[in-house]
Design an enzyme around this catalytic site. Structure first.
Site, PDB file in Angstrom:
ATOM      1  N   HIS A 268       0.799  -1.247  -0.083  1.00 26.88           N
ATOM      2  CA  HIS A 268       0.083  -0.095  -0.038  1.00 26.88           C
ATOM      3  C   HIS A 268       0.843   1.281  -0.064  1.00 26.88           C
ATOM      4  CE1 HIS A 268      -3.931  -1.853   0.261  1.00 26.88           C
ATOM      5  NE2 HIS A 268      -3.456  -2.791   1.216  1.00 26.88           N
TER       6      HIS A 268
ATOM      7  N   ARG B 241       7.255  -6.013   2.707  1.00 21.90           N
ATOM      8  CA  ARG B 241       6.132  -6.382   2.223  1.00 21.90           C
ATOM      9  C   ARG B 241       5.877  -6.229   0.659  1.00 21.90           C
ATOM     10  NH1 ARG B 241      -0.188  -5.372   4.242  1.00 21.90           N
ATOM     11  NH2 ARG B 241       0.156  -3.423   3.634  1.00 21.90           N
TER      12      ARG B 241
ATOM     13  N   ASP C  80      16.337 -10.771  -4.103  1.00 23.13           N
ATOM     14  CA  ASP C  80      17.446 -10.432  -4.664  1.00 23.13           C
ATOM     15  C   ASP C  80      18.187  -9.185  -4.110  1.00 23.13           C
ATOM     16  OD1 ASP C  80      17.612 -12.638  -5.928  1.00 23.13           O
ATOM     17  OD2 ASP C  80      17.406 -12.189  -8.040  1.00 23.13           O
TER      18      ASP C  80
ATOM     19  N   GLU D  56      -5.858 -12.666   6.076  1.00 21.42           N
ATOM     20  CA  GLU D  56      -6.626 -11.170   6.145  1.00 21.42           C
ATOM     21  C   GLU D  56      -7.962 -11.435   5.865  1.00 21.42           C
ATOM     22  OE1 GLU D  56      -4.370  -8.365   4.006  1.00 21.42           O
ATOM     23  OE2 GLU D  56      -3.195  -9.678   2.807  1.00 21.42           O
TER      24      GLU D  56
ATOM     25  N   ASP E   7      -7.935  -5.517   6.731  1.00 23.93           N
ATOM     26  CA  ASP E   7      -8.618  -6.329   5.846  1.00 23.93           C
ATOM     27  C   ASP E   7      -9.457  -7.470   6.304  1.00 23.93           C
ATOM     28  OD1 ASP E   7      -7.828  -5.394   3.017  1.00 23.93           O
ATOM     29  OD2 ASP E   7      -5.824  -5.891   3.909  1.00 23.93           O
TER      30      ASP E   7
HETATM   31  O1  LIG Z   1      -5.066  -5.641   6.850  1.00 23.46           O
HETATM   32  C1  LIG Z   1      -4.173  -4.941   7.284  1.00 23.46           C
HETATM   33  O2  LIG Z   1      -4.365  -4.455   8.491  1.00 23.46           O
HETATM   34  C2  LIG Z   1      -2.899  -4.640   7.067  1.00 23.46           C
HETATM   35  O3  LIG Z   1      -2.671  -5.512   5.959  1.00 23.46           O
HETATM   36  C3  LIG Z   1      -2.107  -3.472   7.045  1.00 23.46           C
HETATM   37  C4  LIG Z   1      -2.624  -2.256   6.219  1.00 23.46           C
HETATM   38  O4  LIG Z   1      -2.366  -2.719   4.779  1.00 23.46           O
HETATM   39  C5  LIG Z   1      -2.325  -1.136   6.388  1.00 23.46           C
HETATM   40  O5  LIG Z   1      -2.981  -0.517   7.659  1.00 23.46           O
HETATM   41  C6  LIG Z   1      -1.059  -0.657   6.460  1.00 23.46           C
HETATM   42  O6  LIG Z   1      -0.874   0.910   6.352  1.00 23.46           O
END
Ligand SMILES: O=C(O)C(=O)C[C@H](O)[C@@H](O)CO
Length: 253
Positions: free
Chosen positions: A48, A73, A87, A151, A177
């Protein structure tokens, strides 16, 4: 040149809670500063955020200025993205949206060289010290820490199998999520979501793996640690800056 030890992975294995900070600001200056604050790990979020693979290089270099261990991530559980993230030198990866044990096994395979996986081989990457770590190909996986992210409600129903997947070191619960998937978009504090999170920590621990999560307040972070979470991101750099700036301005007006 020696293969770098992954102190975050060692800490997880030893059962020492790993306190982290989530970084969304995409800034080497911020990561260089944070790496000396004292968190055990720093999460560089390329899911994100606008980060591309080449952007990770200065961020990983900056993170190495202090004792914190960097985790990356990638945007997706994808073998090409994972190959490139590894890598460029990430030793800990947090792999989003893993829905079942097959996807968990695929994530592990993407991170391992044949015959244990499908990671493509290159002689001189940043990860191998540009070819100067002589045993890198054979020993890389010893210091890689593979975290998969659960999630959704569907993934929760496969949590024992996901957590038991060989090669998975830890399972991270994504509260935002997960709450969305459970019908509580924007409300991870909903009692049903919190109950699911608490139960997930126990299921992951029962599989002998480390549970992880992201918190956005000290109270949340402490509660998650009490529930047995082994790695907790205690805040988000972007949010710390935004709330600090807003508080400063409101105190001035
Ligand atoms: O589902 C979540 O909580 C995450 O995966 C973290 C989010 O992506 C987000 O809050 C990161 O800024």
């Amino acid at each position: 040149m020696e293969l770098k030890k992954n102190a975050f992975k060692a800490g997880l294995k030893a059962g020492q809670p790993q306190l982290g900070l989530w970084s969304s600001l995409c800034s080497p200056i911020v990561l260089e500063m944070l790496s000396n604050v004292g968190f055990d790990w720093l999460l560089i979020d390329a899911e994100h955020s606008p980060l591309e693979i080449a952007d990770l290089l200065p961020l990983l270099q900056a993170s190495a200025a202090g004792p914190s261990m960097a985790a990356v991530r990638p945007p997706w559980n994808d073998k090409v993205l994972l190959k490139r993230v590894l890598d460029i030198g990430a030793q800990t990866v947090l792999i989003p949206f893993v829905e079942n044990e097959d996807e968990a096994a695929a994530a592990v395979s993407s991170c391992r060289y044949p015959p244990h996986g499908i990671r493509g081989v290159a002689g001189a990457t940043r990860a191998s010290g540009y070819g100067r770590i002589p045993d890198y190909l054979h020993r890389a996986q010893e210091e890689l820490c593979i975290l998969v992210q659960v999630e959704t409600g569907a993934a929760l129903s496969r949590l024992p199998q996901i957590a038991a997947t060989e090669g998975v070191d830890g399972v991270f619960i994504g509260p935002s999520d997960l709450s969305a998937s459970m019908g509580h978009l924007g409300n991870p504090a909903h009692p049903d979501v919190q109950a699911a999170i608490k139960n997930a920590a126990q299921v992951i621990r029962d599989a002998g793996k480390a549970p992880g999560i992201l918190a956005t307040s000290v109270d949340d972070a402490k509660r998650y640690l009490d529930w047995g979470f082994g790695f907790v991101a205690c805040g988000i750099d972007l949010r710390l800056l935004a709330t600090g700036a807003a508080t400063l301005l409101s105190n001035m007006r």
